[in-house]
Scaffold this motif. Structure first.
Motif, mmCIF file in Angstrom:
data_model
loop_
_atom_site.group_PDB
_atom_site.id
_atom_site.type_symbol
_atom_site.label_atom_id
_atom_site.label_comp_id
_atom_site.label_asym_id
_atom_site.label_seq_id
_atom_site.Cartn_x
_atom_site.Cartn_y
_atom_site.Cartn_z
ATOM 1 N N VAL A 151 0.843 -1.206 0.000
ATOM 2 C CA VAL A 151 0.000 0.000 0.000
ATOM 3 C C VAL A 151 0.870 1.245 0.000
ATOM 4 N N HIS A 152 1.908 1.249 0.843
ATOM 5 C CA HIS A 152 2.805 2.400 0.861
ATOM 6 C C HIS A 152 3.451 2.612 -0.502
ATOM 7 N N ARG A 153 3.946 1.526 -1.108
ATOM 8 C CA ARG A 153 4.609 1.653 -2.409
ATOM 9 C C ARG A 153 3.610 2.066 -3.496
ATOM 10 N N ALA A 154 2.352 1.657 -3.347
ATOM 11 C CA ALA A 154 1.344 2.078 -4.322
ATOM 12 C C ALA A 154 1.135 3.590 -4.264
ATOM 13 N N LEU A 155 1.005 4.137 -3.055
ATOM 14 C CA LEU A 155 0.865 5.586 -2.916
ATOM 15 C C LEU A 155 2.128 6.293 -3.415
ATOM 16 N N ASP A 156 3.271 5.749 -3.070
ATOM 17 C CA ASP A 156 4.537 6.279 -3.556
ATOM 18 C C ASP A 156 4.550 6.328 -5.081
ATOM 19 N N THR A 157 4.010 5.282 -5.698
ATOM 20 C CA THR A 157 4.053 5.173 -7.152
ATOM 21 C C THR A 157 3.050 6.100 -7.827
ATOM 22 N N ILE A 158 1.961 6.449 -7.153
ATOM 23 C CA ILE A 158 1.069 7.468 -7.708
ATOM 24 C C ILE A 158 1.856 8.754 -7.936
ATOM 25 N N GLY A 159 2.654 9.123 -6.930
ATOM 26 C CA GLY A 159 3.502 10.300 -7.079
ATOM 27 C C GLY A 159 4.527 10.132 -8.180
ATOM 28 N N ALA A 160 5.099 8.922 -8.270
ATOM 29 C CA ALA A 160 6.097 8.662 -9.303
ATOM 30 C C ALA A 160 5.494 8.722 -10.700
ATOM 31 N N ALA A 161 4.203 8.404 -10.821
ATOM 32 C CA ALA A 161 3.529 8.510 -12.116
ATOM 33 C C ALA A 161 3.135 9.947 -12.434
ATOM 34 N N LEU A 162 2.743 10.709 -11.403
ATOM 35 C CA LEU A 162 2.337 12.097 -11.633
ATOM 36 C C LEU A 162 3.529 12.996 -11.955
ATOM 37 N N GLY A 163 4.686 12.720 -11.341
ATOM 38 C CA GLY A 163 5.857 13.563 -11.533
ATOM 39 C C GLY A 163 6.237 13.754 -12.994
ATOM 40 N N PRO A 164 6.420 12.672 -13.771
ATOM 41 C CA PRO A 164 6.750 12.851 -15.191
ATOM 42 C C PRO A 164 5.652 13.572 -15.968
ATOM 43 N N LEU A 165 4.389 13.368 -15.591
ATOM 44 C CA LEU A 165 3.299 14.083 -16.273
ATOM 45 C C LEU A 165 3.421 15.585 -16.049
ATOM 46 N N VAL A 166 3.720 15.980 -14.814
ATOM 47 C CA VAL A 166 3.900 17.410 -14.521
ATOM 48 C C VAL A 166 5.094 17.951 -15.302
ATOM 49 N N ALA A 167 6.188 17.188 -15.328
ATOM 50 C CA ALA A 167 7.375 17.631 -16.067
ATOM 51 C C ALA A 167 7.074 17.760 -17.560
ATOM 52 N N PHE A 168 6.356 16.788 -18.103
ATOM 53 C CA PHE A 168 6.002 16.811 -19.529
ATOM 54 C C PHE A 168 5.134 18.023 -19.842
ATOM 55 N N ALA A 169 4.166 18.308 -18.967
ATOM 56 C CA ALA A 169 3.293 19.468 -19.184
ATOM 57 C C ALA A 169 4.079 20.777 -19.120
ATOM 58 N N LEU A 170 5.012 20.865 -18.172
ATOM 59 C CA LEU A 170 5.816 22.082 -18.062
ATOM 60 C C LEU A 170 6.705 22.283 -19.286
ATOM 61 N N LEU A 171 7.310 21.208 -19.778
ATOM 62 C CA LEU A 171 8.158 21.326 -20.962
ATOM 63 C C LEU A 171 7.336 21.624 -22.204
ATOM 64 N N ALA A 172 6.087 21.113 -22.242
ATOM 65 C CA ALA A 172 5.213 21.436 -23.373
ATOM 66 C C ALA A 172 4.826 22.910 -23.361
ATOM 67 N N ALA A 173 4.599 23.444 -22.161
ATOM 68 C CA ALA A 173 4.226 24.858 -22.041
ATOM 69 C C ALA A 173 5.436 25.776 -22.216
ATOM 70 N N VAL A 174 6.583 25.354 -21.703
ATOM 71 C CA VAL A 174 7.813 26.156 -21.785
ATOM 72 C C VAL A 174 8.926 25.265 -22.323
ATOM 73 N N PRO A 175 9.053 25.118 -23.642
ATOM 74 C CA PRO A 175 10.090 24.243 -24.202
ATOM 75 C C PRO A 175 11.473 24.612 -23.674
ATOM 76 N N GLY A 176 12.177 23.602 -23.183
ATOM 77 C CA GLY A 176 13.497 23.832 -22.623
ATOM 78 C C GLY A 176 13.491 24.472 -21.250
ATOM 79 N N GLY A 177 12.312 24.566 -20.629
ATOM 80 C CA GLY A 177 12.209 25.231 -19.331
ATOM 81 C C GLY A 177 12.521 24.311 -18.172
ATOM 82 N N TYR A 178 13.747 23.842 -18.093
ATOM 83 C CA TYR A 178 14.121 22.920 -17.018
ATOM 84 C C TYR A 178 14.111 23.596 -15.655
ATOM 85 N N ASP A 179 14.404 24.904 -15.612
ATOM 86 C CA ASP A 179 14.383 25.616 -14.328
ATOM 87 C C ASP A 179 13.002 25.565 -13.683
ATOM 88 N N SER A 180 11.949 25.667 -14.495
ATOM 89 C CA SER A 180 10.590 25.606 -13.940
ATOM 90 C C SER A 180 10.313 24.241 -13.332
#
Length: 401
Positions: A151-180
């Motif tokens: 259960v703990h690892r499942a909750l941990d993995t929800i975050g691990a799945a959301l993290g790349p989605l947030v990063a992908f959305a930020l890079l789509a909005a600001v190409p090359g915006g690694y600082d954001s």
């Protein structure tokens, strides 16, 4: 002001099939922290090789640090939690160190600076992991540890799945915006730290009552019951290739993987999320050693499929699914297995010892794989590791059995 929650392992909550509140709270902390860490991790391989221009050998060194440097503080974190009897505050220090590394990352431009920031992040992870897992074990019914860690690892993995989605959305909005990405990552890390400090109960473990000494710790960790599982975990870790290398191999072969690189992490984490609890329960019923070794069979299949000369979207998704199976069958199962092989008074240190062995072995594995990639190319390197894993898995099973 702190919110206090009392957990009673094996009580009514366990009888009703629910995990302890502490496990859910720690899972929330890990969820937020993994959104933070995976935002960075999902772009780091591509950023370092395509933007910074690191060679496969140099990336292998950094990936080895990412995989293994936390080993240097895992036992220290486990022992500190055992000795004090209040693992929470050791975990707080570890989570805090990782959070600070996020906000420093935008200023790290050279190889040395990036190495230092990655090292700080991983040292924080090493310090927090064993005390956190000791809290989970302390708050849970011993007969359902696989489920609790699942259960703990499942909750941990929800975050691990959301993290790349947030990063992908930020890079789509600001190409090359690694600082954001680094700044938003810091905000999630601070939120996770706040949940830990304000809501997770400061459980007193049996270790604190026993006032564990270094001599006893060394005796228990080096004891016969734990020695063979540690050797098995180390051997398996030596033939485990890091995610970043597998994803770079897929990208090297496929336009699909290259276009959607940050989302490859999502595919793996979604599979892990779906399977962490079922495989944790299966480990409780059939035996944790069986599930642990079977998970490495899924990793072997990953190597073989990723080494094929042609792929496509379908084959890439199968690799991600199998990688998720591997993590679901191993990540929570190993601490559940080890926690029942040592007395309560050295539980945190025992878990940390296993995690340290795995982390150091994967550090060596990343270095070896980076050199092999540079000399032979990704396909041959993957097939050599596949052969090695096929030879090591039966030996590990004998040791664990």
């Amino acid at each position: 002001m702190y919110v206090t929650v009392r957990d009673r392992p094996g009580g009514a909550a366990s009888a009703g099939g629910r995990v302890a509140t502490t496990v859910l709270l720690l899972g929330t902390v890990s969820l937020l922290t993994d959104v933070s860490s995976e935002m960075v991790a999902s772009v780091l391989p591509l950023y370092l090789t395509a933007v910074v221009g690191l060679s496969p050998v140099a990336y292998g060194f950094l990936d080895g640090i990412y995989q293994g440097v936390s080993a240097f503080l895992r036992i220290a974190g486990g022992y500190a939690g055992d000795r004090a009897g209040y693992p929470k505050w050791v975990a707080v220090l570890g989570y805090g160190t990782s959070a600070v590394s996020r906000i420093v990352m935008p200023a790290a431009t050279g190889f040395g600076a990036i190495t230092a920031v990655v090292t700080a992040d991983r040292l924080g992870k090493g310090l927090r992991t064993a005390p956190r897992d000791a809290l989970i074990a302390e708050a849970s019914d011993p007969a359902a540890l696989g489920r609790a860690f699942g259960v703990h690892r499942a909750l941990d993995t929800i975050g691990a799945a959301l993290g790349p989605l947030v990063a992908f959305a930020l890079l789509a909005a600001v190409p090359g915006g690694y600082d954001s990405i680094f700044v938003v990552s810091f905000a999630f890390a601070v939120a996770g730290l706040a949940v830990l400090v304000l809501f997770v109960p400061n459980l007193r473990t049996a270790a604190g009552t026993a006032r564990v000494g270094l001599r006893r710790v060394a005796r228990e960790v080096g004891g016969r019951r734990l020695r063979r599982p540690l050797v098995a975990a180390g051997l398996l870790g030596l033939v485990t290739v890091g995610d970043g290398f597998l994803y770079l191999a897929l990208q090297d072969r496929d336009d699909f993987a290259g276009r959607w690189f940050p989302l490859l992490y999502v595919g793996t984490n979604v599979a892990y999320l779906a399977l962490a609890v079922p495989l944790g329960r299966l480990a409780d019923r059939l035996g944790r050693a069986r599930v642990l070794v079977a998970g490495h069979g899924a990793l072997l299949a990953c190597y073989c499929l990723a080494a094929l000369p042609a792929g496509g979207a379908g084959l890439t998704l199968v690799v991600l699914l199998l990688l998720g199976v591997f993590y679901a069958a191993t990540d929570g199962v190993l601490p559940a297995l080890v926690s029942r092989l040592v007395p309560d008074g050295t539980r945190g240190t025992g878990i940390a010892s296993a995690q340290t062995v795995v982390a150091l072995a994967r550090f060596a594995s990343s270095l070896m794989f980076g050199v092999l990639w540079g000399v032979t190319g990704p396909t041959t390197a993957l097939m050599l590791f596949a052969v090695a894993l096929a030879l090591v898995a039966p030996l590990a099973w004998r040791l664990l059995r």
